[in-house]
Design a protein around this motif. Structure first.
Motif, mmCIF file in Angstrom:
data_model
loop_
_atom_site.group_PDB
_atom_site.id
_atom_site.type_symbol
_atom_site.label_atom_id
_atom_site.label_comp_id
_atom_site.label_asym_id
_atom_site.label_seq_id
_atom_site.Cartn_x
_atom_site.Cartn_y
_atom_site.Cartn_z
ATOM 1 N N GLU A 1 0.826 -1.194 0.000
ATOM 2 C CA GLU A 1 0.000 0.000 0.000
ATOM 3 C C GLU A 1 0.866 1.252 0.000
ATOM 4 O OE1 GLU A 1 -3.051 -0.097 2.955
ATOM 5 O OE2 GLU A 1 -3.946 -1.923 2.119
ATOM 6 N N PRO A 2 0.361 2.331 -0.578
ATOM 7 C CA PRO A 2 1.148 3.569 -0.634
ATOM 8 C C PRO A 2 1.371 4.161 0.758
ATOM 9 C CG PRO A 2 -0.683 3.608 -2.205
ATOM 10 C CD PRO A 2 -0.917 2.451 -1.303
ATOM 11 N N ILE A 3 2.386 4.994 0.835
ATOM 12 C CA ILE A 3 2.618 5.787 2.047
ATOM 13 C C ILE A 3 2.615 7.274 1.691
ATOM 14 C CG2 ILE A 3 3.879 3.974 3.275
ATOM 15 C CD1 ILE A 3 6.486 5.355 2.391
ATOM 16 N N THR A 4 2.100 7.584 0.499
ATOM 17 C CA THR A 4 2.123 8.966 0.027
ATOM 18 C C THR A 4 1.136 9.825 0.807
ATOM 19 O OG1 THR A 4 0.486 8.409 -1.671
ATOM 20 C CG2 THR A 4 2.791 8.337 -2.302
ATOM 21 N N ILE A 5 1.446 11.103 0.872
ATOM 22 C CA ILE A 5 0.521 12.092 1.402
ATOM 23 C C ILE A 5 0.336 13.153 0.319
ATOM 24 C CG2 ILE A 5 1.079 11.710 3.837
ATOM 25 C CD1 ILE A 5 2.905 14.135 3.705
ATOM 26 N N GLY A 6 -0.799 13.820 0.358
ATOM 27 C CA GLY A 6 -1.043 14.811 -0.683
ATOM 28 C C GLY A 6 -2.120 15.787 -0.275
ATOM 29 N N ALA A 7 -2.002 16.988 -0.775
ATOM 30 C CA ALA A 7 -3.015 18.016 -0.562
ATOM 31 C C ALA A 7 -3.223 18.741 -1.875
ATOM 32 C CB ALA A 7 -2.580 18.988 0.526
ATOM 33 N N SER A 8 -4.461 18.991 -2.209
ATOM 34 C CA SER A 8 -4.768 19.659 -3.472
ATOM 35 C C SER A 8 -4.369 21.128 -3.417
ATOM 36 C CB SER A 8 -6.262 19.539 -3.768
ATOM 37 O OG SER A 8 -6.595 20.281 -4.910
ATOM 38 N N THR A 9 -3.650 21.556 -4.439
ATOM 39 C CA THR A 9 -3.284 22.976 -4.562
ATOM 40 C C THR A 9 -3.899 23.611 -5.802
ATOM 41 O OG1 THR A 9 -1.248 22.421 -5.761
ATOM 42 C CG2 THR A 9 -1.089 22.613 -3.361
ATOM 43 N N ARG A 10 -4.551 22.765 -6.626
ATOM 44 C CA ARG A 10 -5.142 23.276 -7.868
ATOM 45 C C ARG A 10 -6.488 22.603 -8.128
ATOM 46 N NH1 ARG A 10 -1.622 23.905 -13.492
ATOM 47 N NH2 ARG A 10 -3.037 25.358 -14.547
ATOM 48 N N PRO A 11 -7.458 22.827 -7.249
ATOM 49 C CA PRO A 11 -8.773 22.204 -7.445
ATOM 50 C C PRO A 11 -9.451 22.748 -8.690
ATOM 51 C CG PRO A 11 -8.874 23.847 -5.708
ATOM 52 C CD PRO A 11 -7.433 23.703 -6.062
ATOM 53 N N LEU A 12 -10.285 21.937 -9.297
ATOM 54 C CA LEU A 12 -10.990 22.361 -10.502
ATOM 55 C C LEU A 12 -11.930 23.519 -10.199
ATOM 56 C CD1 LEU A 12 -11.891 22.041 -13.460
ATOM 57 C CD2 LEU A 12 -13.596 20.393 -12.640
ATOM 58 N N ASP A 13 -11.797 24.590 -10.968
ATOM 59 C CA ASP A 13 -12.752 25.687 -10.973
ATOM 60 C C ASP A 13 -13.672 25.439 -12.164
ATOM 61 O OD1 ASP A 13 -14.191 28.012 -11.238
ATOM 62 O OD2 ASP A 13 -12.452 29.358 -11.282
#
Length: 518
Positions: A309-321
């Motif tokens: 399983e992944p151990i990545t973390i992520g946060a959106s910085t460019r959500p769809l407008d």
């Protein structure tokens, strides 16, 4: 509940997608499955969840013979199939809306859905359109490939392996509705909340990619209720399609997918060979959000990465407008002002705490005893004479229609789907901007919350009765729908009517297996 499952077979989950089409058979049956570790009886197409992928290409004529083998009395046992997003121009009787275009198919009977998709291509889906039946599992992908796709040079891979379905999953059967979803299934697999099963560490879906290749992922909102915020850690997405319509490419790293909506996004496998989380987080008021224990998740796995399983973390910085979505080939319908159409219809949604029902413009939709199409074919053309009374709106042919949706917070936001058409979104609910020049074209739109206004326009070039409804399936059953009788005088001449249409209603009236749920 488990006693009801005795004798049912536990089907394999997560196997390679089965495909049929443009000609094929689709058997609707009850099976016991446990995609999140909780065994329950379900209603399935082809014995799988999601159902078989129906495939074809632009211009194909589809002939899908649907046979009803349903037997479980705890759920609905009649059925229909709606081909979500297919215009059915000239084939309204094939649209699948129960008591709008047809009577349901009774047990041990079949109906041949026979229709041409003409110039349509893109990402669609199919589902039961009989009460809340699709919440029990009758839903699947429907892909129409375009040999002349204008964006074909932007991606390398587009096949059944690049379809990503997002679905909410319920442990009670749909006849016990309304219920809250407990699990998010991505491509038919997911993990539920603690307490529902002894072991929540169930299998997750894996989407395999090869470093350096570009993939057209087709995202399909198979949800009965929950909208999903979709992301792939460390990967951006280039949107090229909304609901079967090409768009100008727009880059984002997250987007909301509401029930019934679809997107095609191009993702380049340009990261280090590894495993990355795919997330589909439901709106917290409409499903258990969060990612603890791998819930609301799937895995993007590069070829050569370890199986873990992944151990990545992520946060959106460019959500769809969504204001940045524009139709690939824009077309101006009407005048560039609010109300600048031939026909303007306000859609005012309301919920009644006393009756627990919704209404549109003060009328709660209740399915008629005779399908609207048959009423029209029998010579009833006026709105005041068509049933259900107050829920049918007649529209003149070749007119620009503007719908003004007033949002509703209770049970919302409510995504609305129009049968028989795609429409231009002139104003999104959370924006103050109107786009009169190059709005996006789609068939399902979020209509926001209290105080929000959403405006769409379409052209009446497809004679017949067309359903407009909230695509939260529970809400249709609670009355949040209307029917547009488009050019009723021209309906008989415009549409091919199968000889079996009348007999289906005779059979359903004589052998309706679902009286106890009405």
């Amino acid at each position: 509940m488990l006693t009801n499952l005795l004798g049912l077979c536990l089907v394999a989950i997560g196997a390679a997608a089965v495909t049929i089409g443009p000609v094929g058979d689709l058997v609707i049956e009850n099976k016991g499955i446990a995609p999140d570790g909780y065994l329950r009886s379900t209603t399935l197409a082809g014995g799988t969840f999601p159902g078989p992928v129906i495939v074809g290409k632009k211009g194909d004529r589809f002939k899908i013979n649907v046979t009803n083998h349903l037997t479980d009395p705890s759920m609905l046992r009649a059925t229909t199939i709606h081909w979500h997003g297919i215009f059915q121009n000239g084939t309204n009787a094939q649209d699948g809306g129960a008591m709008v275009s047809q009577c349901p198919i009774i047990q041990n009977a079949s109906f041949l859905y026979d229709f041409n998709v003409f110039d349509q291509a893109g990402t669609f889906w199919y589902h039961s359109h009989y009460s809340t039946q699709y919440c029990d599992g009758l839903r699947g992908a429907f892909i129409i490939y375009d040999p002349k796709d204008p964006f074909k040079g932007l991606y390398d891979v587009d096949d059944e392996s690049t379809i990503i379905t997002l679905a909410d999953w319920y442990h009670p059967v749909s006849t016990q509705h309304p219920a809250q979803p407990l699990t998010t299934l991505i491509n038919g697999l997911g993990r539920t909340i603690k307490g529902e099963v002894n072991d929540t560490n169930t299998e997750l879906a894996v989407v395999n990619v090869t470093k350096g290749k570009r993939y057209r992922f087709r995202l399909i909102g198979l949800s009965c209720d929950a909208p999903y915020n979709f992301t792939i850690h460390k990967h951006s997405m280039t949107i090229i399609e909304t609901d079967g319509e090409y768009t100008h490419p727009v880059i984002a790293d997250s987007l909301w997918v509401y029930a019934g909506q679809r997107y095609s996004v191009i993702v380049t496998a340009n990261q280090t060979v590894d495993n990355y989380w795919i997330r589909a987080d439901p709106l917290s008021t409409r499903g258990p959000s969060g990612f603890d224990g791998g819930r609301n998740s799937a895995i993007l796995r590069y070829v050569g990465a370890p199986v873990r399983e992944p151990i990545t973390i992520g946060a959106s910085t460019r959500p769809l407008d969504e204001d940045k979505l524009h139709a690939h080939v824009p077309k101006l319908l009407g005048r560039p002002i609010l109300g600048g159409a031939h026909i303007v219809v306000p859609i005012r949604q309301r919920y009644h705490e006393d009756t627990k029902l919704f209404d549109i413009n003060n009328v709660t939709f209740k399915p008629p005893s005779v399908p609207v199409l048959l009423q029209i074919l029998n010579g009833t053309y006026e709105a005041e004479d068509l049933l259900p009374k107050g829920s049918v709106y007649t529209l003149k042919a070749n007119s620009v229609v503007e719908l003004q949706f007033h949002g509703l917070t209770r049970g919302g936001p409510h995504p609305f789907h129009l049968h028989g058409h795609a429409f231009y979104v002139m104003k999104n609910p959370y924006s103050e901007e109107f786009n009169w020049v190059n709005p996006v074209l789609r068939d399902t739109v979020n209509t926001g919350l209290d105080g929000n206004l959403t405006v769409i326009r379409f052209l009446t070039d497809n004679s017949g009765p067309w359903f407009l409804h909230c695509h939260i399936d529970w809400h249709i059953d609670l009355g949040l729908a209307i029917v547009f009788a488009e050019d009723p005088e021209g309906t008989k001449a415009h549409n091919k009517i199968p000889p079996s249409l009348d007999k289906m209603c005779q059979d359903f009236n004589a052998h309706n297996p679902d009286h106890q749920y009405e």
